[in-house]
Write an enzyme that holds these catalytic residues in place. Sequence first.
Site, PDB file in Angstrom:
ATOM      1  N   GLY A 225       0.832  -1.195   0.000  1.00 27.24           N
ATOM      2  CA  GLY A 225       0.000   0.000   0.000  1.00 27.24           C
ATOM      3  C   GLY A 225       0.866   1.244   0.000  1.00 27.24           C
TER       4      GLY A 225
ATOM      5  N   GLY B 174       2.282   4.860   2.314  1.00 24.75           N
ATOM      6  CA  GLY B 174       2.603   5.336   3.647  1.00 24.75           C
ATOM      7  C   GLY B 174       4.042   5.033   4.006  1.00 24.75           C
ATOM      8  N   GLY B 175       4.434   5.494   5.179  1.00 22.82           N
ATOM      9  CA  GLY B 175       5.808   5.343   5.619  1.00 22.82           C
ATOM     10  C   GLY B 175       6.263   3.909   5.721  1.00 22.82           C
ATOM     11  CB  ILE B 176       4.857   0.878   7.403  1.00 20.94           C
ATOM     12  CG1 ILE B 176       4.992   1.427   8.831  1.00 20.94           C
ATOM     13  CG2 ILE B 176       5.145  -0.621   7.395  1.00 20.94           C
ATOM     14  CD1 ILE B 176       4.006   0.832   9.826  1.00 20.94           C
TER      15      ILE B 176
ATOM     16  CD  GLU C 265      -6.813  -2.207  -2.788  1.00 17.55           C
ATOM     17  OE1 GLU C 265      -7.179  -1.076  -2.447  1.00 17.55           O
ATOM     18  OE2 GLU C 265      -6.833  -3.185  -2.009  1.00 17.55           O
TER      19      GLU C 265
ATOM     20  N   GLY D 108      -8.864  -3.423   0.194  1.00 23.08           N
ATOM     21  CA  GLY D 108      -8.448  -4.765  -0.201  1.00 23.08           C
ATOM     22  C   GLY D 108      -7.699  -5.520   0.874  1.00 23.08           C
TER      23      GLY D 108
END
Length: 442
Positions: free
Chosen positions: A218, A220-222, A241, A339
């Site tokens: 996905g 974001g930072g992580i 996704e 998802g």
Amino acid sequence: MNVMYNQSLYLSKRIQVEDALALVQSGYEVVLGLGAAEPRLFLERLHEEASRVKDVHMVNCLPMGEYAFFSNPSYKDSFLLEGWFYSGAMRKLHHNGNITFIPNHLHFASTKRMQYRHPNIYIGNCSPVDNHGYVSLGVSNVYEKDMVENADIVILEINPNVPRTFGDTEVHITDVDYFIEADYKLPTLPISESNEKDRVIGNYIADLIDDGSTIQLGIGGIPNAVAHALTHKKDLGIHTEMFTDGMVDLVESGAVSGKLKTLHKNKMVAAFALGSQKLYDFIHENPGVSILRGTYVNDPYVVGGNDNMVSINTSIEIDLTGQCCSESVGTRQISGTGGQVDTAVGAQNAKNGKSFIALYSTAEIRNKATGEIEEKSKIVPMLTPGAIVTLSRNDVDFVVTEYGVAALRGTSVRERVKRLIAIAHPKFRDMLEAEAERLMLW
């Protein structure tokens, strides 16, 4: 369809924004393109029809703009915004009373919605017409192609800034009722810089990913930290996704080849793309990227058809039995299921598949009574009252914080409690143990 571009046919389908707005009638179901595929010209002026229509259901997913038709509560009798996934604007304006969430697994978003209500209008954006009379839906095919095939009226804002993508995004002009000519830049997302916690978590996850794995990430930072930590891997594949900037970086690092994928060998598969202009430029006319329908890409059985599939998602809080709340703070909806379940379950269906849920061990929360900022554990004895269980404890595999990895597959509640406490922040471990005893979770 082997039909050459018919310019006169295209010209006959061109209309102005005012003409498109006039097509909206009271009680209609109007479905909008996802994210950067939303029809900006149409939405910027939709509120002008408020005095003429009532009870129009506007259905969207991850909107980028904050438009008057839903930001101004005086229009709430005319327009109800129903979303498959909240963005910041919907989260902020939910209190207006004209915004509501549609619970869903993203691969079922279009099919289940159409079983409930028929789409009267679909409107999104697209690339220019090619020499064969086709436009491309460009950056999203989560539900867009399904809606094009089923809506009574199909309207597309044709925009030279929309990338031409391949896979299942092609639509012939004979299947479009109206075109609105547009020329706006697509919305972009700022790239989240990874901090030290992100990098620690990213390295933990990357250490458990083998060369030749197929990944889903996905934003974001992580996730960005995971992508960075994977740049030394070899022959990775992509089945995701959302296509992100982190994936472009992985390709440029040489870590992605796709040649060991079980499905769609040598192709990067996604349902939509959202990110920087660099990302849009990368997917434009790139035959290595296939933007396929969300009903297919996110189907857990399709995801599981990729050997060595790895799903990486994030969560807001997780209880000591493994229940993950990834979309709300208590009863307050802040995002959506999206998802997460599709890919987490799908990865575990795969041969040698792995699913990761990543989160910080703590969060800073403002105390409503005192106004002070307090540090709270994100691994909790019980979820916050009213919290939405996004991923059930039955479907959780690996949980990762900056304090380590808890492998939960096949474990009992007793063992889960021990393993999750071990990766909680040290200052909260005694409290978690005491609460586990009090609640008889052991």
